[in-house]
Motif scaffolding. Structure first.
Motif, mmCIF file in Angstrom:
data_model
loop_
_atom_site.group_PDB
_atom_site.id
_atom_site.type_symbol
_atom_site.label_atom_id
_atom_site.label_comp_id
_atom_site.label_asym_id
_atom_site.label_seq_id
_atom_site.Cartn_x
_atom_site.Cartn_y
_atom_site.Cartn_z
ATOM 1 N N PRO A 143 0.824 -1.214 0.000
ATOM 2 C CA PRO A 143 0.000 0.000 0.000
ATOM 3 C C PRO A 143 0.854 1.258 0.000
ATOM 4 C CG PRO A 143 0.143 -0.849 2.217
ATOM 5 C CD PRO A 143 0.878 -1.830 1.337
ATOM 6 N N LYS A 144 0.218 2.358 -0.357
ATOM 7 C CA LYS A 144 0.920 3.643 -0.350
ATOM 8 C C LYS A 144 0.986 4.229 1.059
ATOM 9 C CE LYS A 144 -0.542 4.691 -5.091
ATOM 10 N NZ LYS A 144 -1.322 5.616 -5.971
ATOM 11 N N ASN A 145 0.045 3.833 1.896
ATOM 12 C CA ASN A 145 -0.025 4.388 3.250
ATOM 13 C C ASN A 145 0.901 3.644 4.207
ATOM 14 O OD1 ASN A 145 -2.696 4.409 1.759
ATOM 15 N ND2 ASN A 145 -3.084 6.013 3.253
ATOM 16 N N GLU A 146 1.228 4.304 5.303
ATOM 17 C CA GLU A 146 2.010 3.656 6.354
ATOM 18 C C GLU A 146 1.111 2.729 7.148
ATOM 19 O OE1 GLU A 146 4.717 4.706 10.309
ATOM 20 O OE2 GLU A 146 4.108 6.299 8.924
ATOM 21 N N ILE A 147 1.555 1.519 7.367
ATOM 22 C CA ILE A 147 0.769 0.508 8.078
ATOM 23 C C ILE A 147 1.424 0.237 9.433
ATOM 24 C CG2 ILE A 147 -0.158 -1.834 8.011
ATOM 25 C CD1 ILE A 147 -1.233 0.015 5.815
ATOM 26 N N ASP A 148 0.607 0.263 10.491
ATOM 27 C CA ASP A 148 1.159 -0.045 11.817
ATOM 28 C C ASP A 148 0.590 -1.334 12.405
ATOM 29 O OD1 ASP A 148 -1.349 0.571 13.079
ATOM 30 O OD2 ASP A 148 -0.819 2.688 13.056
ATOM 31 N N THR A 149 -0.474 -1.865 11.794
ATOM 32 C CA THR A 149 -1.120 -3.051 12.356
ATOM 33 C C THR A 149 -1.480 -4.055 11.266
ATOM 34 O OG1 THR A 149 -2.091 -1.715 14.141
ATOM 35 C CG2 THR A 149 -3.037 -3.898 13.768
ATOM 36 N N LEU A 150 -1.097 -5.295 11.492
ATOM 37 C CA LEU A 150 -1.459 -6.414 10.621
ATOM 38 C C LEU A 150 -2.507 -7.239 11.349
ATOM 39 C CD1 LEU A 150 -0.912 -8.301 8.131
ATOM 40 C CD2 LEU A 150 0.823 -9.430 9.558
ATOM 41 N N ILE A 151 -3.686 -7.379 10.735
ATOM 42 C CA ILE A 151 -4.746 -8.203 11.321
ATOM 43 C C ILE A 151 -4.840 -9.505 10.553
ATOM 44 C CG2 ILE A 151 -7.226 -8.391 11.783
ATOM 45 C CD1 ILE A 151 -7.331 -5.375 12.080
ATOM 46 N N ILE A 152 -4.764 -10.609 11.270
ATOM 47 C CA ILE A 152 -4.915 -11.920 10.657
ATOM 48 C C ILE A 152 -6.344 -12.388 10.912
ATOM 49 C CG2 ILE A 152 -4.008 -14.254 10.491
ATOM 50 C CD1 ILE A 152 -2.040 -11.936 9.795
ATOM 51 N N ASN A 153 -7.089 -12.534 9.852
ATOM 52 C CA ASN A 153 -8.500 -12.889 9.941
ATOM 53 C C ASN A 153 -8.644 -14.401 10.091
ATOM 54 O OD1 ASN A 153 -11.247 -13.312 9.603
ATOM 55 N ND2 ASN A 153 -11.454 -11.887 7.899
ATOM 56 N N ALA A 154 -8.934 -14.819 11.315
ATOM 57 C CA ALA A 154 -9.135 -16.241 11.604
ATOM 58 C C ALA A 154 -10.533 -16.461 12.169
ATOM 59 C CB ALA A 154 -8.069 -16.740 12.576
ATOM 60 N N ALA A 155 -11.477 -15.596 11.790
ATOM 61 C CA ALA A 155 -12.836 -15.677 12.328
ATOM 62 C C ALA A 155 -13.582 -16.887 11.769
ATOM 63 C CB ALA A 155 -13.605 -14.394 12.014
ATOM 64 N N GLU A 156 -13.532 -17.058 10.451
ATOM 65 C CA GLU A 156 -14.254 -18.127 9.759
ATOM 66 C C GLU A 156 -15.683 -18.237 10.312
ATOM 67 O OE1 GLU A 156 -12.626 -22.009 7.600
ATOM 68 O OE2 GLU A 156 -12.580 -22.197 9.769
ATOM 69 N N ILE A 241 -12.297 2.791 11.990
ATOM 70 C CA ILE A 241 -13.377 2.770 11.009
ATOM 71 C C ILE A 241 -12.798 2.982 9.614
ATOM 72 C CG2 ILE A 241 -15.451 3.962 10.199
ATOM 73 C CD1 ILE A 241 -16.001 4.714 13.130
ATOM 74 N N VAL A 242 -13.178 2.109 8.691
ATOM 75 C CA VAL A 242 -12.801 2.265 7.286
ATOM 76 C C VAL A 242 -13.963 2.976 6.593
ATOM 77 C CG1 VAL A 242 -12.164 1.114 5.148
ATOM 78 C CG2 VAL A 242 -11.417 0.166 7.344
ATOM 79 N N ASN A 243 -13.733 4.208 6.197
ATOM 80 C CA ASN A 243 -14.795 5.029 5.638
ATOM 81 C C ASN A 243 -15.210 4.573 4.244
ATOM 82 O OD1 ASN A 243 -14.926 6.859 7.884
ATOM 83 N ND2 ASN A 243 -13.035 7.811 7.149
ATOM 84 N N GLU A 244 -16.364 5.037 3.812
ATOM 85 C CA GLU A 244 -16.864 4.727 2.481
ATOM 86 C C GLU A 244 -15.850 5.168 1.428
ATOM 87 O OE1 GLU A 244 -20.841 5.513 -0.277
ATOM 88 O OE2 GLU A 244 -20.409 6.800 1.441
ATOM 89 N N GLY A 245 -15.551 4.277 0.506
ATOM 90 C CA GLY A 245 -14.598 4.583 -0.555
ATOM 91 C C GLY A 245 -13.152 4.439 -0.156
ATOM 92 N N SER A 246 -12.892 4.048 1.089
ATOM 93 C CA SER A 246 -11.521 3.903 1.589
ATOM 94 C C SER A 246 -11.141 2.431 1.679
ATOM 95 C CB SER A 246 -11.372 4.551 2.964
ATOM 96 O OG SER A 246 -11.617 5.937 2.903
ATOM 97 N N LEU A 247 -9.848 2.197 1.794
ATOM 98 C CA LEU A 247 -9.314 0.854 1.961
ATOM 99 C C LEU A 247 -8.799 0.690 3.393
ATOM 100 C CD1 LEU A 247 -7.261 0.569 -1.347
ATOM 101 C CD2 LEU A 247 -9.442 -0.556 -0.840
ATOM 102 N N PRO A 248 -8.645 -0.532 3.874
ATOM 103 C CA PRO A 248 -8.071 -0.733 5.204
ATOM 104 C C PRO A 248 -6.743 -0.015 5.395
ATOM 105 C CG PRO A 248 -8.990 -2.772 4.410
ATOM 106 C CD PRO A 248 -9.085 -1.802 3.272
ATOM 107 N N ALA A 249 -5.936 0.043 4.327
ATOM 108 C CA ALA A 249 -4.638 0.713 4.429
ATOM 109 C C ALA A 249 -4.792 2.189 4.791
ATOM 110 C CB ALA A 249 -3.870 0.572 3.118
ATOM 111 N N ASP A 250 -5.917 2.794 4.412
ATOM 112 C CA ASP A 250 -6.162 4.194 4.760
ATOM 113 C C ASP A 250 -6.339 4.369 6.261
ATOM 114 O OD1 ASP A 250 -6.116 5.026 2.051
ATOM 115 O OD2 ASP A 250 -8.187 4.382 1.799
ATOM 116 N N ALA A 251 -6.670 3.277 6.947
ATOM 117 C CA ALA A 251 -6.795 3.300 8.407
ATOM 118 C C ALA A 251 -5.548 2.726 9.073
ATOM 119 C CB ALA A 251 -8.034 2.519 8.839
ATOM 120 N N GLY A 252 -4.477 2.519 8.281
ATOM 121 C CA GLY A 252 -3.222 2.025 8.837
ATOM 122 C C GLY A 252 -3.207 0.533 9.109
#
Length: 425
Positions: A143-156, A241-252
């Motif tokens: 991503p172009k944005n700075e990322i500080d958190t990696l979430i691993i989705n294991a909810a299934e 919160i990931v706003n409308e039209g945004s990607l998770p990367a926009d929320a870091g």
């Protein structure tokens, strides 16, 4: 922190304790060249060519795509057009297997020296989101944005599916190693492994494994649907919160499926690209529900027969889960990269739809606070301005509104149709 709305489902995790069974190499595979989001690949082989396991057989110059590899050795016998369940047409090749499973010379661990070479290696692996969305992984990890958190989705959180759970129980060290590898290569400080509460053994195991690592948090999420939806798991894990039209990367944040993480670690060690998938085979028409690992391109029919399915009795087949999966028109369609479950049912009740009674149940369960009944009304009169005001583009098609509607209205389906009316940039 208040959790987002959702619904309680009978999860029916019948195969959670069923260890993965390797399906025998089929006599023929059919491999489509569009299995991820983005541009389809073009064949790199032709009829009569001999291919090997792990050989790249399809690619494209388009940035938003991922290459295709063979999971078998054998001879290319056909190149044809293929129409998937969404109606999209792409090229597909058929390979007659030789049973030898000869490994290609292309298969070798990638040389990774920096972030750029890491992203290149991820692309060459053919990786995509294995939770079903199919987003090319090399795009997500760059991503172009700075990322500080990696979430691993294991909810299934879908009923029936236990493919990710078996990855957690059978390859936990690969997952932890994969998390640390991604954090290191991308310079991410923290990771959160988010698991639903209905998987206590996985939570216990990973909590012990990460006990001395203050950069990895094991988060227990309530067992509620759609806990694994991207926007939902981000908010319930971080409060962002990931706003409308945004990607998770926009929320870091970057969100990755747990099976994708395990695969990437193994690829970096072996160089074997994404050529197999673990699927949960279940449903009341299936005699012996199982978790099966098979090469991509295997016919659904063969997997169902392997699980003692009463095929003549089948009334409905779903690729994926019953909430967000896709009803498939042909039992001979092939396993693709995004296949994580195949459900076969011998009874299907098409419920009769009646008029909306304005009960508000659809509003109460929507995780994103949308108003499906109002969207339904605006869609019928093609009021695009009203659809925009109602934020229909936020809909993730989880199906919760349809599930609770006492009038049996197909609200989630209408939401998708309404989204298609709005011009996209």
């Amino acid at each position: 922190m208040k959790k987002l709305n959702g619904i309680k489902l009978n999860h029916r995790k019948n195969t959670e304790n069923s260890s993965t069974v390797d399906f025998p190499v089929p006599s023929k595979v059919s491999i489509p060249f569009s299995m991820t989001m983005g541009a389809p690949c073009q064949p790199l082989v032709k009829v009569g060519d001999i291919v090997s396991v792990g050989q790249k057989i399809g690619d494209t110059d388009a940035a938003f795509s991922a290459p295709v590899h063979s999971g078998v050795s054998g001879k290319v016998t056909a190149v044809s057009d293929y129409r998937n369940a969404m109606g999209t047409v792409c090229k597909m090749i058929e390979i007659e297997t030789d049973g030898l499973q000869t490994i290609s010379d292309e298969v070798r661990p990638p040389v990774v020296t920096d972030k750029e070479s890491f992203i290149k290696a991820v692309r060459e692996s053919g990786a995509c989101g294995l939770g079903g969305a199919g987003f090319p992984t090399h795009i997500k990890l760059n991503p172009k944005n700075e990322i500080d958190t990696l979430i691993i989705n294991a909810a299934e959180c879908e009923p029936y599916i236990t493919a990710d759970y078996r990855e957690m129980m059978e390859n936990p060290q690969d997952i932890i190693n994969g998390i640390n590898m991604i954090k290191t290569q991308l310079g991410i400080r923290y990771a959160k492994l988010a698991i639903e509460a209905n998987k206590p053994e996985a939570i216990k195991n990973f909590t012990a494994m990460a006990e001395n690592d203050d950069t990895i948090d094991i988060i227990t999420l309530p067992s509620a649907y759609p806990q694994g939806a991207e926007k939902v798991i981000i908010y319930n894990s971080t409060g962002r919160i990931v706003n409308e039209g945004s990607l998770p990367a926009d929320a870091g944040v970057i969100v990755m499926n747990v099976s994708t993480v395990g695969f990437l670690y193994r690829y970096m060690q072996t160089g074997m690209p994404l050529v197999t998938r673990r699927l949960t085979i279940d449903g009341n028409a299936v005699g012996e529900p199982k978790n099966i690992r098979t090469v991509i391109g295997t016919s659904f029919r063969e997997l169902l027969e392997f699980c003692k399915t009463d095929i003549p009795s089948i009334k409905k087949i779903i690729a994926g889960g019953p909430m967000m999966g896709m009803s498939i028109p042909d039992i001979d369609m092939p396993v693709v990269k995004t296949s994580n479950a195949l459900l076969a049912f011998n009874h299907y009740d098409e419920r009769k739809t009646s008029n909306c009674i304005r009960c508000g149940r659809c509003v109460r369960v929507c995780p994103l606070g949308l108003m499906p009944a109002d969207i339904d009304r605006a869609y019928k009169i093609r009021n695009i301005d009203e659809l925009k005001k109602l934020k229909v583009l936020l809909c993730m098609n989880c199906g919760s509104c349809t599930y609770v509607c006492p009038a049996n209205r197909k609200l989630a389906e209408t939401n998708q149709l309404a989204k298609a009316l709005i011009p996209r940039k």
